[in-house]
Design a protein around this motif. Sequence first.
Motif, PDB file in Angstrom:
ATOM      1  N   LEU A 215      -5.110  51.461   6.021  1.00  0.00           N
ATOM      2  CA  LEU A 215      -5.830  50.385   6.693  1.00  0.00           C
ATOM      3  C   LEU A 215      -6.928  49.828   5.803  1.00  0.00           C
ATOM      4  O   LEU A 215      -7.480  50.550   4.971  1.00  0.00           O
ATOM      5  CB  LEU A 215      -6.470  50.904   7.993  1.00  0.00           C
ATOM      6  N   PRO A 216      -7.274  48.555   5.992  1.00  0.00           N
ATOM      7  CA  PRO A 216      -8.429  48.006   5.258  1.00  0.00           C
ATOM      8  C   PRO A 216      -9.719  48.616   5.794  1.00  0.00           C
ATOM      9  O   PRO A 216      -9.761  49.168   6.897  1.00  0.00           O
ATOM     10  CB  PRO A 216      -8.350  46.504   5.557  1.00  0.00           C
ATOM     11  N   GLU A 217     -10.772  48.510   5.011  1.00  0.00           N
ATOM     12  CA  GLU A 217     -12.049  49.097   5.430  1.00  0.00           C
ATOM     13  C   GLU A 217     -12.665  48.352   6.606  1.00  0.00           C
ATOM     14  O   GLU A 217     -13.289  48.958   7.477  1.00  0.00           O
ATOM     15  CB  GLU A 217     -13.031  49.101   4.241  1.00  0.00           C
ATOM     16  N   SER A 218     -12.497  47.043   6.633  1.00  0.00           N
ATOM     17  CA  SER A 218     -13.100  46.232   7.702  1.00  0.00           C
ATOM     18  C   SER A 218     -12.154  46.094   8.885  1.00  0.00           C
ATOM     19  O   SER A 218     -10.927  46.109   8.719  1.00  0.00           O
ATOM     20  CB  SER A 218     -13.446  44.839   7.172  1.00  0.00           C
ATOM     21  N   PRO A 219     -12.682  45.947  10.104  1.00  0.00           N
ATOM     22  CA  PRO A 219     -11.839  45.713  11.283  1.00  0.00           C
ATOM     23  C   PRO A 219     -11.067  44.405  11.149  1.00  0.00           C
ATOM     24  O   PRO A 219     -11.514  43.474  10.477  1.00  0.00           O
ATOM     25  CB  PRO A 219     -12.841  45.641  12.438  1.00  0.00           C
ATOM     26  N   ILE A 220      -9.916  44.339  11.768  1.00  0.00           N
ATOM     27  CA  ILE A 220      -9.138  43.090  11.817  1.00  0.00           C
ATOM     28  C   ILE A 220      -9.087  42.646  13.269  1.00  0.00           C
ATOM     29  O   ILE A 220      -8.364  43.217  14.090  1.00  0.00           O
ATOM     30  CB  ILE A 220      -7.712  43.285  11.270  1.00  0.00           C
ATOM     31  N   LYS A 221      -9.892  41.646  13.604  1.00  0.00           N
ATOM     32  CA  LYS A 221      -9.962  41.152  14.980  1.00  0.00           C
ATOM     33  C   LYS A 221      -8.870  40.098  15.204  1.00  0.00           C
ATOM     34  O   LYS A 221      -8.631  39.236  14.359  1.00  0.00           O
ATOM     35  CB  LYS A 221     -11.334  40.543  15.264  1.00  0.00           C
ATOM     36  N   LEU A 222      -8.245  40.179  16.368  1.00  0.00           N
ATOM     37  CA  LEU A 222      -7.140  39.288  16.702  1.00  0.00           C
ATOM     38  C   LEU A 222      -7.221  38.966  18.193  1.00  0.00           C
ATOM     39  O   LEU A 222      -7.601  39.823  19.001  1.00  0.00           O
ATOM     40  CB  LEU A 222      -5.812  39.989  16.391  1.00  0.00           C
ATOM     41  N   PHE A 223      -6.871  37.747  18.559  1.00  0.00           N
ATOM     42  CA  PHE A 223      -6.787  37.393  19.973  1.00  0.00           C
ATOM     43  C   PHE A 223      -5.351  37.627  20.407  1.00  0.00           C
ATOM     44  O   PHE A 223      -4.454  36.822  20.146  1.00  0.00           O
ATOM     45  CB  PHE A 223      -7.195  35.932  20.190  1.00  0.00           C
ATOM     46  N   ALA A 224      -5.111  38.785  21.035  1.00  0.00           N
ATOM     47  CA  ALA A 224      -3.754  39.202  21.367  1.00  0.00           C
ATOM     48  C   ALA A 224      -3.795  40.154  22.555  1.00  0.00           C
ATOM     49  O   ALA A 224      -4.861  40.536  23.042  1.00  0.00           O
ATOM     50  CB  ALA A 224      -3.097  39.868  20.154  1.00  0.00           C
ATOM     51  N   ASP A 225      -2.626  40.552  23.027  1.00  0.00           N
ATOM     52  CA  ASP A 225      -2.519  41.507  24.130  1.00  0.00           C
ATOM     53  C   ASP A 225      -2.529  42.922  23.555  1.00  0.00           C
ATOM     54  O   ASP A 225      -1.548  43.364  22.961  1.00  0.00           O
ATOM     55  CB  ASP A 225      -1.224  41.242  24.913  1.00  0.00           C
ATOM     56  N   GLY A 226      -3.637  43.631  23.740  1.00  0.00           N
ATOM     57  CA  GLY A 226      -3.788  44.964  23.162  1.00  0.00           C
ATOM     58  C   GLY A 226      -2.749  45.947  23.655  1.00  0.00           C
ATOM     59  O   GLY A 226      -2.219  46.759  22.873  1.00  0.00           O
ATOM     60  N   ASP A 227      -2.409  45.903  24.946  1.00  0.00           N
ATOM     61  CA  ASP A 227      -1.400  46.824  25.486  1.00  0.00           C
ATOM     62  C   ASP A 227      -0.036  46.578  24.864  1.00  0.00           C
ATOM     63  O   ASP A 227       0.697  47.525  24.539  1.00  0.00           O
ATOM     64  CB  ASP A 227      -1.306  46.674  27.011  1.00  0.00           C
ATOM     65  N   LYS A 228       0.312  45.297  24.675  1.00  0.00           N
ATOM     66  CA  LYS A 228       1.629  44.970  24.112  1.00  0.00           C
ATOM     67  C   LYS A 228       1.683  45.344  22.627  1.00  0.00           C
ATOM     68  O   LYS A 228       2.715  45.825  22.133  1.00  0.00           O
ATOM     69  CB  LYS A 228       1.929  43.479  24.291  1.00  0.00           C
ATOM     70  N   VAL A 229       0.589  45.127  21.896  1.00  0.00           N
ATOM     71  CA  VAL A 229       0.555  45.520  20.479  1.00  0.00           C
ATOM     72  C   VAL A 229       0.659  47.040  20.361  1.00  0.00           C
ATOM     73  O   VAL A 229       1.366  47.565  19.485  1.00  0.00           O
ATOM     74  CB  VAL A 229      -0.727  45.001  19.790  1.00  0.00           C
ATOM     75  N   THR A 230      -0.009  47.763  21.244  1.00  0.00           N
ATOM     76  CA  THR A 230       0.104  49.224  21.256  1.00  0.00           C
ATOM     77  C   THR A 230       1.543  49.648  21.525  1.00  0.00           C
ATOM     78  O   THR A 230       2.067  50.576  20.890  1.00  0.00           O
ATOM     79  CB  THR A 230      -0.821  49.819  22.345  1.00  0.00           C
ATOM     80  N   GLN A 231       2.215  48.955  22.449  1.00  0.00           N
ATOM     81  CA  GLN A 231       3.610  49.266  22.763  1.00  0.00           C
ATOM     82  C   GLN A 231       4.513  49.049  21.553  1.00  0.00           C
ATOM     83  O   GLN A 231       5.441  49.833  21.310  1.00  0.00           O
ATOM     84  CB  GLN A 231       4.083  48.410  23.943  1.00  0.00           C
ATOM     85  N   ILE A 232       4.250  47.992  20.786  1.00  0.00           N
ATOM     86  CA  ILE A 232       5.040  47.741  19.573  1.00  0.00           C
ATOM     87  C   ILE A 232       4.908  48.913  18.602  1.00  0.00           C
ATOM     88  O   ILE A 232       5.907  49.457  18.110  1.00  0.00           O
ATOM     89  CB  ILE A 232       4.580  46.428  18.897  1.00  0.00           C
ATOM     90  N   PHE A 233       3.662  49.315  18.326  1.00  0.00           N
ATOM     91  CA  PHE A 233       3.427  50.450  17.428  1.00  0.00           C
ATOM     92  C   PHE A 233       4.059  51.730  17.989  1.00  0.00           C
ATOM     93  O   PHE A 233       4.697  52.496  17.251  1.00  0.00           O
ATOM     94  CB  PHE A 233       1.933  50.665  17.211  1.00  0.00           C
ATOM     95  N   ASN A 234       3.865  51.983  19.284  1.00  0.00           N
ATOM     96  CA  ASN A 234       4.405  53.199  19.904  1.00  0.00           C
ATOM     97  C   ASN A 234       5.918  53.286  19.748  1.00  0.00           C
ATOM     98  O   ASN A 234       6.466  54.341  19.397  1.00  0.00           O
ATOM     99  CB  ASN A 234       4.048  53.247  21.396  1.00  0.00           C
ATOM    100  N   ASN A 235       6.619  52.174  20.021  1.00  0.00           N
ATOM    101  CA  ASN A 235       8.073  52.176  19.910  1.00  0.00           C
ATOM    102  C   ASN A 235       8.532  52.455  18.481  1.00  0.00           C
ATOM    103  O   ASN A 235       9.491  53.193  18.246  1.00  0.00           O
ATOM    104  CB  ASN A 235       8.647  50.846  20.390  1.00  0.00           C
ATOM    105  N   LEU A 236       7.839  51.859  17.512  1.00  0.00           N
ATOM    106  CA  LEU A 236       8.237  52.038  16.115  1.00  0.00           C
ATOM    107  C   LEU A 236       7.933  53.452  15.617  1.00  0.00           C
ATOM    108  O   LEU A 236       8.751  54.058  14.909  1.00  0.00           O
ATOM    109  CB  LEU A 236       7.537  51.003  15.224  1.00  0.00           C
ATOM    110  N   VAL A 237       6.773  54.001  15.981  1.00  0.00           N
ATOM    111  CA  VAL A 237       6.429  55.368  15.549  1.00  0.00           C
ATOM    112  C   VAL A 237       7.337  56.382  16.241  1.00  0.00           C
ATOM    113  O   VAL A 237       7.800  57.350  15.621  1.00  0.00           O
ATOM    114  CB  VAL A 237       4.945  55.673  15.833  1.00  0.00           C
ATOM    115  N   SER A 238       7.617  56.173  17.527  1.00  0.00           N
ATOM    116  CA  SER A 238       8.533  57.054  18.252  1.00  0.00           C
ATOM    117  C   SER A 238       9.908  57.062  17.604  1.00  0.00           C
ATOM    118  O   SER A 238      10.541  58.104  17.439  1.00  0.00           O
ATOM    119  CB  SER A 238       8.632  56.600  19.716  1.00  0.00           C
ATOM    120  N   ASN A 239      10.366  55.871  17.214  1.00  0.00           N
ATOM    121  CA  ASN A 239      11.657  55.754  16.531  1.00  0.00           C
ATOM    122  C   ASN A 239      11.644  56.499  15.199  1.00  0.00           C
ATOM    123  O   ASN A 239      12.594  57.204  14.849  1.00  0.00           O
ATOM    124  CB  ASN A 239      11.951  54.260  16.293  1.00  0.00           C
TER     125      ASN A 239
END
Length: 489
Positions: free
Chosen positions: A246-270
């Motif tokens: 990860l970069p040192e600084s935060p990356i702020k985005l206007f997005a759906d946090g739950d849906k982005v978490t679901q994307i990561f969860n599905n890929l890591v689970s896979n």
Amino acid sequence: MKVLIAEDDPISRRLLEASLTKWGFDVIVARDGNEAWQVLRKNEPPPLALLDWMMPGLDGVEVCRRIRAKKNAPYVYVIILTAKGRKEDIVDGLDAGADDYVTKPFSAKELHARVKVGERVVTLERKLAENVKKLKQFDKLKSDFLSTVSHELRTPIAIMREGVSLCLDGVAGELTDMQREFLSDTLENIDRLTRLVTDLLDISKIEAGKVTLRKSSIDVCEIARRVKKSFEQKAREKNIKIELSLPESPIKLFADGDKVTQIFNNLVSNALRYTEKGKITITVKDKKEVVECCVSDTGIGIAKENIPKLFSKFEQFGRVEGPGYKGTGLGLAIVKGLVEKHGGRVWVESELGKGSFFWFTLKKVPFPRILVVDDEQNTVEIVKRFLSVGDYRFIEAYDGKGAIEKAINENPSLIVLDMMLPEMDGYEVIKELKKNETTHNIPILILSAYTVDRERLDNDGNSNKNIPVMGKPIKPEELLNNVQEMLST
């Protein structure tokens, strides 16, 4: 079948009209390109059009370009009539979207043959459009069925799980070892069924276009850290490392946090499912217009011929027979749908035996601008402070006229409006905003210390009944929830 003739020469126009009428077509006549475009821009244009290339106003090629640029319009088969015989000219006409051409002076037999070809193409096009419409209807019925069934299954599944869990906790009495083993297997399969039902519900919503993004300010790097932490125990059980890049600084985005978490969860689970040794790496990069993310592993990899099918529903590669977790084959299809809903794309780089890299992007969109309207500056500052956690941008107005002016000029994403304003009150402001083409679709949240007169709010003929109302003093959580809900897409 209706045919439009667009020809500025009266003699050629009469010859064309007489010939096509003789052949059984219903003829519509236009004397220049402008008249032709007025006919063809309608919702149900004639399916065949003969356009003279050289006409006053719009020429035939420009009319053709406009036809092809019209989105979701019925198909029009276009034949260009031209005295130009050079191949370059013909290519220009076909590049503009013409289906065929007839050179002048034209032969009646050639014209008849080419028009009949067009008629056959239009007939096939209509049948195809009708079949596509039916398929979409069937697909919608299927998605609605899956959504309804999945939703209805949740309650009995939850009741079954609770009952089995209570038995395992000894609430119903002591269990023998065999009973405990059977109930543990039952609980495991209930959890598997729960995952299947959840995935079916998610994919049916995605396909039906019913997924709503509840956007707010999120830190993609922080989400990646939380996902890593949630999978660390499972990774340790398989002796696999999970690493972050990860970069040192935060990356702020206007997005759906739950849906982005679901994307990561599905890929890591896979990745965990198909990795027996080595590591899994979660990467986040800040690019100019997107945030680029990756979940890579050192697992079994994917054969080249299977990669194009990877994000299709119910596709599973490298499935291991026997006990253990079994997927639904929907996880990656859900990932694709959620990524695309965020304006991004997803792709894979993989080789058998060399692991996989699942990349996806999240589009950077500007944080919403909120117009806060109140005659008391202190209230404006309170609203801004309560909403500051969302990283929203703010515009301020302190009276009705200023609110209308700034709404028109600044085009905010949302208006937070006090009803008691000097000179022009909130009712008049809403009436003017709803009449204006620029502002009539901007959502409005009313703030008022007094009861809002719904009848007066609706007396201008606009449907303002659904405008939410918040009372004063303002409750921070209620304000934030209302704003997030109204900015959902």
